[in-house]
Enzyme design. Structure first.
Site, PDB file in Angstrom:
ATOM      1  N   GLY A 122      -3.705  -4.019   6.183  1.00  5.53           N
ATOM      2  CA  GLY A 122      -2.680  -3.700   7.180  1.00  5.53           C
ATOM      3  C   GLY A 122      -2.980  -2.374   7.834  1.00  5.53           C
ATOM      4  O   GLY A 122      -3.763  -1.572   7.309  1.00  5.53           O
ATOM      5  N   LYS A 179      -9.417  -6.831   8.107  1.00  3.11           N
ATOM      6  CA  LYS A 179      -8.407  -6.404   9.079  1.00  3.11           C
ATOM      7  C   LYS A 179      -8.867  -6.960  10.409  1.00  3.11           C
ATOM      8  O   LYS A 179      -9.980  -6.670  10.859  1.00  3.11           O
ATOM      9  CB  LYS A 179      -8.336  -4.879   9.159  1.00  3.11           C
ATOM     10  CG  LYS A 179      -7.709  -4.242   7.938  1.00  3.11           C
ATOM     11  CD  LYS A 179      -7.628  -2.743   8.058  1.00  3.11           C
ATOM     12  CE  LYS A 179      -7.020  -2.160   6.793  1.00  3.11           C
ATOM     13  NZ  LYS A 179      -7.270  -0.706   6.683  1.00  3.11           N
ATOM     14  N   ASP A 182      -7.119   2.928  -3.109  1.00  4.82           N
ATOM     15  CA  ASP A 182      -7.848   2.991  -1.835  1.00  4.82           C
ATOM     16  C   ASP A 182      -8.148   4.451  -1.519  1.00  4.82           C
ATOM     17  O   ASP A 182      -7.235   5.252  -1.319  1.00  4.82           O
ATOM     18  CB  ASP A 182      -6.971   2.371  -0.724  1.00  4.82           C
ATOM     19  CG  ASP A 182      -7.705   2.278   0.610  1.00  4.82           C
ATOM     20  OD1 ASP A 182      -8.863   2.754   0.698  1.00  4.82           O
ATOM     21  OD2 ASP A 182      -7.123   1.716   1.568  1.00  4.82           O
ATOM     22  N   ASP A 206     -13.608  -1.839   3.106  1.00  5.07           N
ATOM     23  CA  ASP A 206     -12.662  -1.948   4.215  1.00  5.07           C
ATOM     24  C   ASP A 206     -13.379  -1.406   5.455  1.00  5.07           C
ATOM     25  O   ASP A 206     -14.026  -2.165   6.201  1.00  5.07           O
ATOM     26  CB  ASP A 206     -11.385  -1.152   3.859  1.00  5.07           C
ATOM     27  CG  ASP A 206     -10.387  -1.002   5.006  1.00  5.07           C
ATOM     28  OD1 ASP A 206     -10.687  -1.395   6.136  1.00  5.07           O
ATOM     29  OD2 ASP A 206      -9.279  -0.457   4.774  1.00  5.07           O
ATOM     30  N   LYS A 250      -2.914   4.967  -2.602  1.00  5.54           N
ATOM     31  CA  LYS A 250      -3.935   5.767  -1.936  1.00  5.54           C
ATOM     32  C   LYS A 250      -4.367   6.856  -2.906  1.00  5.54           C
ATOM     33  O   LYS A 250      -3.542   7.396  -3.657  1.00  5.54           O
ATOM     34  CB  LYS A 250      -3.343   6.397  -0.674  1.00  5.54           C
ATOM     35  CG  LYS A 250      -3.011   5.370   0.396  1.00  5.54           C
ATOM     36  CD  LYS A 250      -4.280   4.762   0.971  1.00  5.54           C
ATOM     37  CE  LYS A 250      -3.980   3.834   2.134  1.00  5.54           C
ATOM     38  NZ  LYS A 250      -5.199   3.273   2.721  1.00  5.54           N
ATOM     39  N   GLU A 268     -11.016   0.651  -3.310  1.00  5.72           N
ATOM     40  CA  GLU A 268     -11.322   0.336  -1.913  1.00  5.72           C
ATOM     41  C   GLU A 268     -12.034   1.515  -1.247  1.00  5.72           C
ATOM     42  O   GLU A 268     -11.567   2.652  -1.317  1.00  5.72           O
ATOM     43  CB  GLU A 268      -9.977   0.045  -1.214  1.00  5.72           C
ATOM     44  CG  GLU A 268     -10.075  -0.676   0.098  1.00  5.72           C
ATOM     45  CD  GLU A 268      -8.658  -0.994   0.641  1.00  5.72           C
ATOM     46  OE1 GLU A 268      -7.710  -1.184  -0.156  1.00  5.72           O
ATOM     47  OE2 GLU A 268      -8.515  -1.022   1.870  1.00  5.72           O
ATOM     48  N   SER A 316       0.869  -1.166   0.000  1.00  4.29           N
ATOM     49  CA  SER A 316       0.000   0.000   0.000  1.00  4.29           C
ATOM     50  C   SER A 316       0.909   1.220   0.000  1.00  4.29           C
ATOM     51  O   SER A 316       1.723   1.373   0.904  1.00  4.29           O
ATOM     52  CB  SER A 316      -0.868  -0.040   1.257  1.00  4.29           C
ATOM     53  OG  SER A 316      -1.605   1.155   1.379  1.00  4.29           O
ATOM     54  N   LYS A 336      -1.004  -1.082  -4.495  1.00  9.72           N
ATOM     55  CA  LYS A 336      -2.202  -0.303  -4.162  1.00  9.72           C
ATOM     56  C   LYS A 336      -1.760   1.113  -3.889  1.00  9.72           C
ATOM     57  O   LYS A 336      -0.805   1.324  -3.143  1.00  9.72           O
ATOM     58  CB  LYS A 336      -2.871  -0.934  -2.938  1.00  9.72           C
ATOM     59  CG  LYS A 336      -3.746  -0.015  -2.092  1.00  9.72           C
ATOM     60  CD  LYS A 336      -4.444  -0.804  -0.990  1.00  9.72           C
ATOM     61  CE  LYS A 336      -4.591   0.012   0.277  1.00  9.72           C
ATOM     62  NZ  LYS A 336      -5.172  -0.768   1.391  1.00  9.72           N
TER      63      LYS A 336
HETATM   64  O1  OSB Z   1      -7.131   1.777   4.488  1.00  5.16           O
HETATM   65  O2  OSB Z   1      -5.844   0.099   4.296  1.00  5.16           O
HETATM   66  C1  OSB Z   1      -6.082   1.204   4.780  1.00  5.16           C
HETATM   67  C2  OSB Z   1      -3.069   2.271   6.878  1.00  5.16           C
HETATM   68  C3  OSB Z   1      -3.684   2.964   7.893  1.00  5.16           C
HETATM   69  C4  OSB Z   1      -5.049   3.101   7.864  1.00  5.16           C
HETATM   70  C5  OSB Z   1      -5.796   2.553   6.828  1.00  5.16           C
HETATM   71  C6  OSB Z   1      -5.173   1.851   5.808  1.00  5.16           C
HETATM   72  C7  OSB Z   1      -3.789   1.745   5.824  1.00  5.16           C
HETATM   73  C8  OSB Z   1      -3.035   1.097   4.769  1.00  5.16           C
HETATM   74  C9  OSB Z   1      -1.667   0.610   5.157  1.00  5.16           C
HETATM   75  O3  OSB Z   1      -3.386   1.026   3.616  1.00  5.16           O
HETATM   76  C10 OSB Z   1      -1.451  -0.816   4.911  1.00  5.16           C
HETATM   77  C11 OSB Z   1      -0.147  -1.246   5.499  1.00  5.16           C
HETATM   78  O4  OSB Z   1      -0.088  -1.534   6.715  1.00  5.16           O
HETATM   79  O5  OSB Z   1       0.812  -1.305   4.756  1.00  5.16           O
HETATM   80 MG    MG Z   2      -8.274   0.607   3.148  1.00  3.88          MG
END
Ligand code: OSB
Ligand code: MG
Length: 376
Positions: free
Chosen positions: A290, A262, A188, A238, A163, A213, A135, A161
């Site tokens: 994560g 998660k 995401d 999510d 953001k 996402e 991510s 992925k």
């Molecule tokens: O939406 O998946 C998410 C991290 C913090 C809060 C929300 C998200 C995330 C990530 C990080 O996408 C995923 C990772 O731990 O690498």
């Molecule tokens: Mg997410």
């Protein structure tokens, strides 16, 4: 196993690189760890709540409060056969799922050592290797983002992925796709869009994304179902999925075609397995999300990801992407093929670096019976 005491700890760890989502930027993590002392092995759990209530309502401070005052006292002195016994004991408290998950997972963590089996086997896992993706947060420039993608593809990760948010979406997808037309790519939004942006969101379909996402509100299924009807790109939920009933409702409404699980968001391994099972029954693929975890949460995510319906690469990646030195040994490593092997040893399969944890601790409290001893 009798739960004799529970130690809460806040540790602080700077991230190797800041992580930015549509709801904000994190540079240093404040992480709540729980340690259960039992009449057998010691169990560790990581609470994945953030520093502030931005991803969900919970934060490290609400989790500390809930465990200290309600959840901890409900577990202390109990004799448990399995982590699966925990949800019922914590049921009286509404919400606070990440706080509950930290405790429940610590019981499973102890149980796997006690039974001398790998945690992933105890949970019912079947996959000896898990597929890893990354991510990648919002960067200061598109060139920095492309540089990061190049690095992660070079390291073998199987899915990228990114953001996204309004102003950081179609232009970056365009740049990524013109350089890498074939890679597995997803995005995401962490709830950055509203339904009146549907014409804009339809443009995402051009980029052959594996999924988008949580594009809309964090607590919504209904409008995601409306959006999904108008998009060819699969929606993955999510934030909105808090447990098995949510998963079933979202699937039946057509709000998503993929689910991100998660373990903290749904309240622990028992509920995570139940969400997995509901999705499997409906033919909906899941993957493991994560939350910028230390090695403890990471080890638990690896165990969960071995369940059979974790079909898509998850956001479980190498320790070194986040930390200069992780609090477990060995650190989590990803092979050049983008895989993590499930550990062969009993328990979580990674040792806690007690000295390092102690050094990083800024706040500590031990709960014993009905009193608690505080130290900093
Ligand atoms: O939406 O998946 C998410 C991290 C913090 C809060 C929300 C998200 C995330 C990530 C990080 O996408 C995923 C990772 O731990 O690498
Ligand atoms: Mg997410």
């Amino acid at each position: 196993m009798k739960i004799e005491s529970i130690t809460l700890r806040e540790i602080r760890m700077p991230l190797v690189h800041f992580f930015e989502t549509s709801f904000g930027r994190t540079t240093e993590r404040r992480i709540l760890l729980v340690t259960l002392s039992t009449d057998g092995p010691e169990g560790w759990g990581e609470c994945v709540a953030g520093e502030g209530p931005f991803y969900s309502e919970e934060s490290i401070d609400t989790a500390w409060y809930a465990i200290e005052n309600y959840l901890g006292p409900s577990l202390l002195g109990q004799t448990l056969e399995t982590g699966a016994d925990v949800p019922l004991l914590l049921e009286r408290v509404r919400g606070h799922r990440m706080a509950k998950g930290a405790l429940e997972n610590a019981v499973w963590d102890a149980e796997a050592q006690w039974r001398q089996v790998p945690l992933w086997r105890l949970l019912g896992g079947t996959q000896e290797e898990i597929a890893c993706g990354v991510s990648i947060g919002i960067q200061d420039s598109v060139d920095e983002l492309l540089g990061k993608i190049e690095t992660e593809l070079g390291a073998g990760y199987r899915r990228i992925k990114v953001k996204c948010k309004p102003g950081w979406d179609v232009e970056i997808f365009d740049r990524i796709r013109s350089r890498w037309p074939q890679i597995l790519l997803s995005c995401d939004a962490n709830s950055a869009y509203r339904l009146d942006q549907i014409e804009h969101l339809k443009q995402f379909d051009r980029f052959d994304l594996l999924m988008i996402e949580q594009p809309l509100w964090h607590d919504d299924f209904y409008f995601h179902a409306q959006l999904q009807k108008q998009l060819s790109t699969a929606i993955c939920l999510d934030e909105a999925i808090h447990g098995r009933r949510d998963a079933q409702a979202a699937i039946e409404l057509g709000a998503c075609r993929i689910i991100n699980i998660k373990v903290g968001r749904v309240g622990g391994f028992s509920e995570a397995r139940a969400v997995h099972d509901v999705a499997k029954k409906s033919g909906i693929a899941v993957w493991c999300g994560g939350m910028l975890e230390t090695g403890i949460g990471r080890a638990h995510n690896i165990a969960l990801s071995t369940l059979p319906n974790f079909i898509l690469p998850g956001d479980v990646s190498a320790s070194k992407r986040y930390w200069n030195e992780d609090i477990i040994e060995p650190a989590v490593e990803v092979s050049p093929q983008g895989l993590i092997s499930a550990p062969a040893t009993a328990g979580r399969g990674f040792k806690i670096k007690d000295g390092l944890v102690e050094k990083l601790t800024v706040r500590k409290m031990q709960l014993i019976g009905h009193q608690c001893a505080v130290s900093t």
